[in-house]
Design an enzyme around this catalytic site. Structure first.
Site, short mmCIF file in Angstrom:
data_model
loop_
_atom_site.label_atom_id
_atom_site.label_comp_id
_atom_site.label_asym_id
_atom_site.label_seq_id
_atom_site.Cartn_x
_atom_site.Cartn_y
_atom_site.Cartn_z
N LYS A 156 -14.68 -46.75 94.58
CA LYS A 156 -13.47 -45.91 94.56
C LYS A 156 -12.92 -45.80 93.14
O LYS A 156 -13.25 -46.62 92.28
CB LYS A 156 -12.43 -46.50 95.51
CG LYS A 156 -12.05 -47.95 95.23
CD LYS A 156 -11.38 -48.59 96.45
CE LYS A 156 -10.98 -50.03 96.13
NZ LYS A 156 -10.50 -50.73 97.34
N ARG A 193 -2.22 -53.36 106.87
CA ARG A 193 -2.19 -52.22 105.95
C ARG A 193 -2.86 -51.00 106.54
O ARG A 193 -2.38 -49.88 106.41
CB ARG A 193 -2.90 -52.65 104.66
CG ARG A 193 -2.88 -51.65 103.55
CD ARG A 193 -3.65 -52.15 102.35
NE ARG A 193 -5.09 -52.01 102.48
CZ ARG A 193 -5.96 -52.16 101.50
NH1 ARG A 193 -5.52 -52.49 100.29
NH2 ARG A 193 -7.24 -52.02 101.69
N TYR A 199 8.89 -53.03 67.86
CA TYR A 199 10.11 -52.35 68.29
C TYR A 199 11.20 -53.33 68.72
O TYR A 199 10.90 -54.42 69.21
CB TYR A 199 9.81 -51.45 69.50
CG TYR A 199 8.97 -50.24 69.18
CD1 TYR A 199 9.50 -49.18 68.47
CD2 TYR A 199 7.65 -50.17 69.59
CE1 TYR A 199 8.73 -48.05 68.18
CE2 TYR A 199 6.88 -49.05 69.31
CZ TYR A 199 7.42 -48.00 68.62
OH TYR A 199 6.67 -46.89 68.33
N MET A 220 1.52 -48.13 71.86
CA MET A 220 0.66 -47.10 72.46
C MET A 220 -0.70 -47.02 71.76
O MET A 220 -1.75 -46.96 72.41
CB MET A 220 1.33 -45.73 72.42
CG MET A 220 0.55 -44.69 73.22
SD MET A 220 1.14 -43.01 73.07
CE MET A 220 2.65 -43.05 73.93
C1 LIG Z 1 -11.20 -51.97 97.39
C2 LIG Z 1 -11.80 -52.42 98.66
C3 LIG Z 1 -12.92 -53.28 98.65
C4 LIG Z 1 -13.46 -53.91 97.39
O1 LIG Z 1 -12.59 -54.95 97.01
P1 LIG Z 1 -12.88 -55.88 95.75
O2 LIG Z 1 -11.79 -56.89 95.76
O3 LIG Z 1 -12.81 -55.01 94.56
O4 LIG Z 1 -14.23 -56.46 95.95
C5 LIG Z 1 -13.52 -53.55 99.86
N1 LIG Z 1 -13.05 -53.05 101.02
C6 LIG Z 1 -11.96 -52.26 101.06
C7 LIG Z 1 -11.47 -51.76 102.37
C8 LIG Z 1 -11.29 -51.93 99.89
O5 LIG Z 1 -10.20 -51.17 99.94
#
Ligand SMILES: *Cc1c(COP(=O)(O)O)cnc(C)c1O
Length: 364
Positions: free
Chosen positions: A37, A138, A260, A307
């Site tokens: 992702k 979730r 800053y 930055m």
């Molecule tokens: C992001 C995600 C993963 C991978 O998690 P990592 O901690 O990066 O290994 C696996 N399953 C789901 C449902 C996720 O949202």
């Protein structure tokens, strides 16, 4: 080799392949299904997925429909992978899922109804996965919902449930009893789909042991070098390295204020390097608290992150403008940077920006 004149993000695909192999060695019998992702955690879905395919990966997860479409375009037609979309059957997604050959991970009763309605319209069976909420709160159907669905099989008409999955909320704390509670709930949920494959563990879950592996594990961060327990882990190699050249060496004097506002008050003679990378390149601003860079064979305290510019303390190290400083990589560890910035390695990676010049090593 001349040092690069600008900030450079190096993505080491050989290190990625090594991590894939070392995670695979942990899960004998289970398949590794990489989670790619957010453009493969910001490291570039194209080179990453092509290399993982070459290493033997055949199933992948993404979050968004559009990410799935992009991944399909990168793989097709010579690499017919299964691509799961974690967002599932969102409104109007059906035709796009079909067109790209993506498998939705259904995570609510309305999504199941939407997928069944779509299957009826298409007049054929749709491959789907089902997400069970085993105690993370979730996403996914809770057990009562799953039981209700299975009892009135009509609701699954036209759906071919090939995978049942869930996600662990506390896997990076191996002793947390939440893990075994989620495992027990998952065992019950998956038993309702005896024909389907099962998947529970992401990176951290892999290290909870074989009870958590089932048929498929879903590593993300550990493929990219993040330790499963959110600290550097010798079994994994850094995949992303961010380096930047020194612009200038300065000698700060007691009484000086660096940066800053209140900045950093200097109370002893301090030799610093001004480095040509900042938060616009992905070094989290908060990392100045306890963060470090690697230069001339040692850790160097991060003083400020602006930055475009960061300033590190270099003591009496030999240094000159143009020399390269490692801000993230095998010596300036991802998990340490995340800790300094009060976040997780995942966020550090996805914030890396494309202002830094991106170079791939070990490309297929
Ligand atoms: C992001 C995600 C993963 C991978 O998690 P990592 O901690 O990066 O290994 C696996 N399953 C789901 C449902 C996720 O949202």
């Amino acid at each position: 080799m001349a040092e690069p004149a600008v900030a450079q993000l190096t993505v080491d695909l050989d290190a990625l392949a090594d991590n894939f192999g070392s995670l695979g060695a942990h899960v004998t019998g289970a398949e590794l299904a990489p989670v790619l992702k957010s453009d493969a955690y910001g490291l570039g879905a194209g080179p990453v997925v092509r290399r993982l395919w070459a290493e033997g990966a055949r199933r992948f997860f993404v979050a968004r429909l559009a990410e799935g479409e992009a991944l399909r375009a990168l793989l097709t037609p010579a690499r017919p992978a299964t691509i799961y979309v974690l967002d599932g059957m969102t409104d109007e997604a059906g035709p796009r899922l079909d067109a790209a050959g993506l498998t939705p991970v259904l995570c609510s009763l309305p999504q199941i109804a939407g997928a069944a309605a779509h299957a009826a319209v298409c007049g054929r069976s749709l491959p789907v996965a089902i997400n069970i909420d085993t105690g993370m709160g979730r996403q996914g159907l809770v057990l009562e919902e799953i039981r209700a669905v299975v009892q009135s099989m009509d609701r699954l008409r036209g759906l071919n449930v090939g995978l049942v999955m869930s996600h662990l909320g506390s896997a990076k704390e191996p002793k947390n009893p939440r893990n075994s509670r989620q495992l027990a709930a998952f065992l019950e949920g998956r038993s309702l789909f005896p024909e389907a494959r099962a998947s529970l563990a992401a990176s951290a879950g892999i290290y909870l042991g074989p009870d958590y592996h089932f048929d498929l594990v879903r590593p993300g961060i550990s493929l990219f070098g993040g330790g499963p327990l959110e600290r550097p882990d010798d079994r994994l190699r850094a995949v992303a390295t961010l380096t930047a050249p020194i612009l200038e060496i300065r000698n700060l004097r007691p009484g000086d204020i660096l940066g800053y506002g209140e900045g950093v008050r200097i109370d002893a003679p301090t030799r610093v390097a001004v480095v040509s990378a900042g938060y616009a390149d992905g070094i989290l601003r908060a990392a100045k608290r306890g963060g470090y860079a690697w230069f001339a064979g040692a850790r160097r305290r991060m003083l400020i992150v602006n930055m475009d510019i960061s300033v590190i303390e270099i003591g009496d190290a030999e240094a000159a403008p143009g020399q390269s400083v490692e801000l993230l990589g095998p010596n300036a560890h991802l998990d340490d940077l995340a800790l300094a910035a009060d976040t997780v390695a995942h966020e550090v990676l996805v914030r890396l920006s494309r202002r830094a010049e991106c170079v791939y090593l070990g490309q297929v």
